[in-house]
Design an enzyme around this catalytic site. Structure first.
Site, short mmCIF file in Angstrom:
data_model
loop_
_atom_site.label_atom_id
_atom_site.label_comp_id
_atom_site.label_asym_id
_atom_site.label_seq_id
_atom_site.Cartn_x
_atom_site.Cartn_y
_atom_site.Cartn_z
N GLY A 113 28.96 43.07 14.14
CA GLY A 113 27.64 43.24 14.75
C GLY A 113 26.57 43.45 13.71
O GLY A 113 25.42 43.02 13.85
N ASN A 114 26.96 44.10 12.60
CA ASN A 114 26.00 44.38 11.54
C ASN A 114 25.73 43.16 10.68
O ASN A 114 24.75 43.12 9.94
CB ASN A 114 26.49 45.54 10.69
CG ASN A 114 26.60 46.81 11.51
OD1 ASN A 114 25.68 47.21 12.18
ND2 ASN A 114 27.78 47.43 11.48
N LYS A 120 31.53 56.34 16.60
CA LYS A 120 31.12 54.94 16.47
C LYS A 120 29.61 54.83 16.29
O LYS A 120 28.84 55.23 17.17
CB LYS A 120 31.57 54.21 17.74
CG LYS A 120 31.01 52.84 17.91
CD LYS A 120 31.81 51.81 17.17
CE LYS A 120 31.15 50.45 17.23
NZ LYS A 120 31.52 49.62 16.10
N LYS A 153 35.17 47.17 17.87
CA LYS A 153 35.53 45.76 18.10
C LYS A 153 36.71 45.32 17.23
O LYS A 153 37.44 44.41 17.61
CB LYS A 153 34.33 44.85 17.88
CG LYS A 153 33.87 44.71 16.44
CD LYS A 153 34.22 43.38 15.84
CE LYS A 153 33.77 43.19 14.42
NZ LYS A 153 33.50 44.31 13.55
N LYS A 213 38.56 48.63 10.55
CA LYS A 213 38.95 47.27 10.11
C LYS A 213 40.34 47.31 9.46
O LYS A 213 41.19 46.46 9.72
CB LYS A 213 37.95 46.70 9.10
CG LYS A 213 36.62 46.36 9.71
CD LYS A 213 35.74 45.63 8.71
CE LYS A 213 34.29 45.82 9.04
NZ LYS A 213 33.93 45.64 10.45
P1 ADP Z 1 30.71 45.44 11.06
O1 ADP Z 1 29.46 45.40 11.85
O2 ADP Z 1 31.01 44.13 10.41
O3 ADP Z 1 31.87 46.00 11.82
P2 ADP Z 1 30.69 47.94 9.54
O4 ADP Z 1 29.41 48.57 9.16
O5 ADP Z 1 31.42 48.55 10.68
O6 ADP Z 1 30.39 46.39 9.80
O7 ADP Z 1 31.67 47.90 8.27
C1 ADP Z 1 31.27 47.27 7.07
C2 ADP Z 1 30.71 48.29 6.10
O8 ADP Z 1 31.75 49.15 5.65
C3 ADP Z 1 30.15 47.73 4.80
O9 ADP Z 1 28.82 47.35 4.94
C4 ADP Z 1 30.32 48.90 3.81
O10 ADP Z 1 29.09 49.56 3.61
C5 ADP Z 1 31.25 49.87 4.52
N1 ADP Z 1 32.40 50.36 3.75
C6 ADP Z 1 32.81 51.64 3.75
N2 ADP Z 1 33.90 51.80 3.00
C7 ADP Z 1 34.22 50.59 2.50
C8 ADP Z 1 35.28 50.13 1.65
N3 ADP Z 1 36.24 50.95 1.21
N4 ADP Z 1 35.30 48.81 1.33
C9 ADP Z 1 34.35 47.98 1.80
N5 ADP Z 1 33.31 48.37 2.59
C10 ADP Z 1 33.25 49.66 2.96
MG MG Z 2 32.06 47.96 12.59
#
Ligand code: ADP
Ligand code: MG
Length: 298
Positions: free
Chosen positions: A9-10, A119, A199, A261
């Site tokens: 979503g981001n 969340k 998600k 993730k």
């Molecule tokens: P999405 O909307 O794709 O689910 P999220 O914001 O939930 O995105 O997750 C992606 C973010 O996770 C990245 O922008 C990054 O800032 C953050 N992040 C935190 N820890 C990590 C890590 N260990 N490796 C990579 N990204 C990370």
């Molecule tokens: Mg996310």
């Protein structure tokens, strides 16, 4: 090969930028190119997507009046993003090739974490603005890894995708299916729940339920990092699910962003013995090919 592609979503709408239809269409077009290229190679695809920025946007428009609950707003975002994604993919594959399905997901409502706000949704706020909203509406906030503060809401654990049979039939009939947007509308005991399911967790569950051959998560970062934004930062290339799980228990991946993730890809690989990957939306095709991003293997 059946591929489940989870879109962040981001990655559609950066939390620091104002929400706009044009911005969404630009990012959705990138995602559509990835999906269309995979499908043109003879593969089948199910597309899922996040909705943190979008569901937060609609929640904020209600200004605390809460005319609609988060369950209903989730369905709003599924319709909105489903429409944009279907348009963009159909433009490349042909009109009517993509079907977007409003999807519900049964959640574990006895899980105590179902009531804990983890969340992040909506935009990034400066600390002062976050405090004011907290006082006015009782919203909860948490610091975001991108800097600033975001509203956090409960995120119950998904247990079963309600529409899984319908999705399977559409896939078997040759459609690209957009489903489980925003983690699916959370349902507990037959009723909608005030929360937003992650998600990534729902997508992983759906990928297992559909017997997918590959589960890939496309986001705004080019892979899974150890010591992210700390000294000794390192991106993982190819990693075994067990090893990744060990890093998870060492606390490398925060809740609400990379944590789910990693949980999602580890679960998929361990339950199916197949490959999963996390990578940047812009490198989606290379991530599919196993050339970019973090590739998670048994
Ligand atoms: P999405 O909307 O794709 O689910 P999220 O914001 O939930 O995105 O997750 C992606 C973010 O996770 C990245 O922008 C990054 O800032 C953050 N992040 C935190 N820890 C990590 C890590 N260990 N490796 C990579 N990204 C990370
Ligand atoms: Mg996310």
């Amino acid at each position: 090969m059946l591929v489940v592609v989870a879109l962040g979503g981001n990655a559609f709408s950066r939390p620091g930028e104002p929400v706009s239809q044009e911005g969404h269409m630009r990012n959705v077009a990138t995602a559509a190119q990835v999906v269309a290229r995979i499908v043109k190679e003879g593969h089948r695809a199910v597309v899922t997507h996040g909705n943190g920025p979008q569901v937060g946007y609609f929640a904020e428009l209600q200004k605390g009046r809460e005319a609609f609950g988060l369950d209903a707003l989730n369905a709003v975002t599924q319709g909105l993003l489903g429409y944009l994604i279907a348009q963009a993919i159909d433009k490349l594959l042909g009109a009517g090739m993509t079907a977007a399905l409003v999807t519900r997901v049964e959640v574990d409502c006895r899980d105590p974490s179902a009531a804990t706000p983890t969340k992040p949704i909506g935009p990034l706020y400066p600390e002062e603005a976050a405090r004011e909203l907290e006082a006015r509406f009782g919203w909860r906030f948490a610091a975001d890894p991108r800097g600033g503060w975001r509203r956090v809401v409960p995120s119950p654990t998904p247990v079963k995708v309600v529409e899984v049979d319908a999705i399977r039939r559409l896939v078997d009939a040759g459609f690209v299916v957009v489903a489980a947007g925003g983690g699916g509308v959370p349902i507990c005991g037959g009723a909608g729940v005030e929360g937003v399911v992650d998600k990534d967790l729902t997508s992983s569950l759906l990928a297992v339920e559909l017997g997918a051959d590959l589960f890939m998560v496309l986001t705004d970062v080019d892979g899974i990092y150890l010591n992210y934004r700390r000294p000794g930062q390192r991106r993982l290339g190819v990693v075994a699910a067990d090893e990744l799980e060990r890093y998870m228990s060492e606390g490398h991946f925060p809740p609400g962003s990379m944590g789910p993730k990693v949980r999602a890809v580890v679960d998929f690989v361990k339950r199916t013995g197949k490959r999963a990957a996390v990578g940047a939306l812009e490198e989606g095709y290379e991530v599919f090919k196993g050339l970019r991003g973090t590739q998670v293997v048994p």
